[in-house]
Design a protein around this motif. Sequence first.
Motif, mmCIF file in Angstrom:
data_model
loop_
_atom_site.group_PDB
_atom_site.id
_atom_site.type_symbol
_atom_site.label_atom_id
_atom_site.label_comp_id
_atom_site.label_asym_id
_atom_site.label_seq_id
_atom_site.Cartn_x
_atom_site.Cartn_y
_atom_site.Cartn_z
ATOM 1 N N TYR A 53 9.359 -0.694 -10.892
ATOM 2 C CA TYR A 53 8.206 -0.722 -11.755
ATOM 3 C C TYR A 53 9.111 -0.651 -13.161
ATOM 4 O O TYR A 53 10.353 -0.519 -13.359
ATOM 5 N N ILE A 54 8.447 -1.238 -14.226
ATOM 6 C CA ILE A 54 8.699 -1.194 -15.505
ATOM 7 C C ILE A 54 8.756 0.274 -15.996
ATOM 8 O O ILE A 54 7.744 1.024 -15.767
ATOM 9 N N HIS A 55 9.830 0.692 -16.754
ATOM 10 C CA HIS A 55 9.846 2.288 -17.163
ATOM 11 C C HIS A 55 9.732 2.584 -18.562
ATOM 12 O O HIS A 55 10.378 1.628 -19.322
ATOM 13 N N SER A 56 8.962 3.357 -18.876
ATOM 14 C CA SER A 56 8.972 3.669 -20.627
ATOM 15 C C SER A 56 8.841 5.271 -20.613
ATOM 16 O O SER A 56 8.090 5.756 -19.661
ATOM 17 N N GLU A 57 9.371 5.877 -21.281
ATOM 18 C CA GLU A 57 9.079 7.418 -21.447
ATOM 19 C C GLU A 57 7.651 7.911 -21.717
ATOM 20 O O GLU A 57 7.187 8.717 -21.281
ATOM 21 N N SER A 58 6.994 7.019 -22.597
ATOM 22 C CA SER A 58 5.508 7.373 -22.830
ATOM 23 C C SER A 58 4.660 7.019 -22.000
ATOM 24 O O SER A 58 3.455 7.541 -21.960
ATOM 25 N N GLY A 59 4.992 5.711 -21.039
ATOM 26 C CA GLY A 59 3.912 5.550 -20.096
ATOM 27 C C GLY A 59 2.984 4.475 -20.494
ATOM 28 O O GLY A 59 2.038 4.206 -19.875
ATOM 29 N N VAL A 60 2.889 3.722 -21.852
ATOM 30 C CA VAL A 60 2.137 3.092 -22.350
ATOM 31 C C VAL A 60 2.304 1.670 -21.890
ATOM 32 O O VAL A 60 1.355 1.047 -21.393
ATOM 33 N N ILE A 61 3.514 1.159 -21.774
ATOM 34 C CA ILE A 61 3.803 -0.273 -21.164
ATOM 35 C C ILE A 61 3.910 -0.142 -19.963
ATOM 36 O O ILE A 61 3.603 -0.824 -18.988
ATOM 37 N N GLY A 62 4.903 0.767 -19.385
ATOM 38 C CA GLY A 62 5.110 0.909 -17.970
ATOM 39 C C GLY A 62 4.666 2.411 -17.347
ATOM 40 O O GLY A 62 3.921 3.065 -17.747
ATOM 41 N N LEU A 63 5.152 2.798 -16.345
ATOM 42 C CA LEU A 63 5.148 3.971 -15.770
ATOM 43 C C LEU A 63 6.439 4.999 -16.482
ATOM 44 O O LEU A 63 7.523 4.498 -16.468
ATOM 45 N N SER A 64 5.940 6.222 -16.608
ATOM 46 C CA SER A 64 7.026 6.932 -16.836
ATOM 47 C C SER A 64 7.619 7.891 -15.769
ATOM 48 O O SER A 64 8.724 8.347 -15.544
ATOM 49 N N ASP A 65 6.744 8.209 -14.754
ATOM 50 C CA ASP A 65 7.337 8.696 -13.437
ATOM 51 C C ASP A 65 6.760 7.804 -12.280
ATOM 52 O O ASP A 65 5.759 7.046 -12.270
ATOM 53 N N CYS A 66 7.333 8.009 -11.148
ATOM 54 C CA CYS A 66 6.826 7.150 -9.712
ATOM 55 C C CYS A 66 5.661 7.749 -9.226
ATOM 56 O O CYS A 66 5.622 9.102 -9.460
ATOM 57 N N PRO A 67 4.582 7.080 -8.607
ATOM 58 C CA PRO A 67 3.447 7.724 -8.406
ATOM 59 C C PRO A 67 3.856 8.571 -7.041
ATOM 60 O O PRO A 67 4.922 8.340 -6.037
ATOM 61 N N ILE A 68 3.444 9.757 -6.433
ATOM 62 C CA ILE A 68 3.639 10.305 -5.000
ATOM 63 C C ILE A 68 3.398 9.631 -4.117
ATOM 64 O O ILE A 68 4.119 9.670 -3.018
ATOM 65 N N LEU A 69 2.032 9.134 -4.011
ATOM 66 C CA LEU A 69 1.646 8.135 -3.029
ATOM 67 C C LEU A 69 1.681 6.705 -3.405
ATOM 68 O O LEU A 69 1.261 6.643 -4.498
ATOM 69 N N ARG A 70 1.903 6.006 -2.259
ATOM 70 C CA ARG A 70 1.770 4.400 -2.669
ATOM 71 C C ARG A 70 1.442 3.779 -1.189
ATOM 72 O O ARG A 70 2.112 4.069 -0.191
ATOM 73 N N GLN A 71 0.604 2.877 -1.487
ATOM 74 C CA GLN A 71 0.422 2.259 -0.305
ATOM 75 C C GLN A 71 1.086 0.804 -0.302
ATOM 76 O O GLN A 71 1.137 0.135 -1.174
ATOM 77 N N SER A 72 1.685 0.594 1.005
ATOM 78 C CA SER A 72 2.451 -0.456 1.172
ATOM 79 C C SER A 72 1.737 -1.797 1.563
ATOM 80 O O SER A 72 0.325 -1.467 1.770
ATOM 81 N N GLU A 73 2.181 -2.822 1.702
ATOM 82 C CA GLU A 73 1.657 -4.015 1.874
ATOM 83 C C GLU A 73 0.923 -4.074 3.380
ATOM 84 O O GLU A 73 -0.156 -4.982 3.750
ATOM 85 N N LYS A 74 1.600 -3.565 4.338
ATOM 86 C CA LYS A 74 1.467 -3.828 5.698
ATOM 87 C C LYS A 74 0.476 -2.498 6.111
ATOM 88 O O LYS A 74 1.101 -1.492 6.168
ATOM 89 N N VAL A 75 -0.789 -2.860 6.857
ATOM 90 C CA VAL A 75 -1.560 -1.766 7.156
ATOM 91 C C VAL A 75 -1.448 -2.187 8.618
ATOM 92 O O VAL A 75 -2.093 -3.656 9.107
ATOM 93 N N ILE A 76 -1.537 -1.310 9.660
ATOM 94 C CA ILE A 76 -1.549 -1.516 11.166
ATOM 95 C C ILE A 76 -2.928 -1.999 11.421
ATOM 96 O O ILE A 76 -3.060 -3.041 12.488
ATOM 97 N N ASP A 77 -3.897 -1.599 10.933
ATOM 98 C CA ASP A 77 -5.412 -1.832 11.517
ATOM 99 C C ASP A 77 -6.029 -2.941 11.044
ATOM 100 O O ASP A 77 -7.078 -3.525 11.436
ATOM 101 N N HIS A 78 -4.996 -4.014 10.188
ATOM 102 C CA HIS A 78 -5.692 -4.959 9.462
ATOM 103 C C HIS A 78 -5.181 -6.292 10.393
ATOM 104 O O HIS A 78 -5.623 -7.320 9.880
ATOM 105 N N GLY A 79 -4.668 -6.069 11.477
ATOM 106 C CA GLY A 79 -4.277 -6.911 12.669
ATOM 107 C C GLY A 79 -3.063 -7.976 12.268
ATOM 108 O O GLY A 79 -2.765 -8.639 12.635
#
Length: 79
Positions: A53-79
């Motif tokens: 991710y792009i990082h910025s302290e204020s969080g205006v342009i990028g993220l200030s911290d990593c999200p606790i949960l994130r969905q990955s691209e591969k989901v097992i039930d989509h075939g």
Amino acid sequence: MKVMIRGAIVLGLVWLAMLFSGYGVLIGSSENVAGLGLQCKYLTARQVVTAQYIHSESGVIGLSDCPILRQSEKVIDHG
């Protein structure tokens, strides 16, 4: 003994939920590229996934911290 069995059942249910939903839980983060980038590592049911991710302290342009949960691209039930 009951606590250990219940703990194993809860861990199994959490793993199954992560497997079918495709979500991962944050296990680590670090700044890179002279503080302009943010590298986040997520534990999914299958592997450890790294997200950039792009990082910025204020969080205006990028993220200030990593999200606790994130969905990955591969989901097992989509075939």
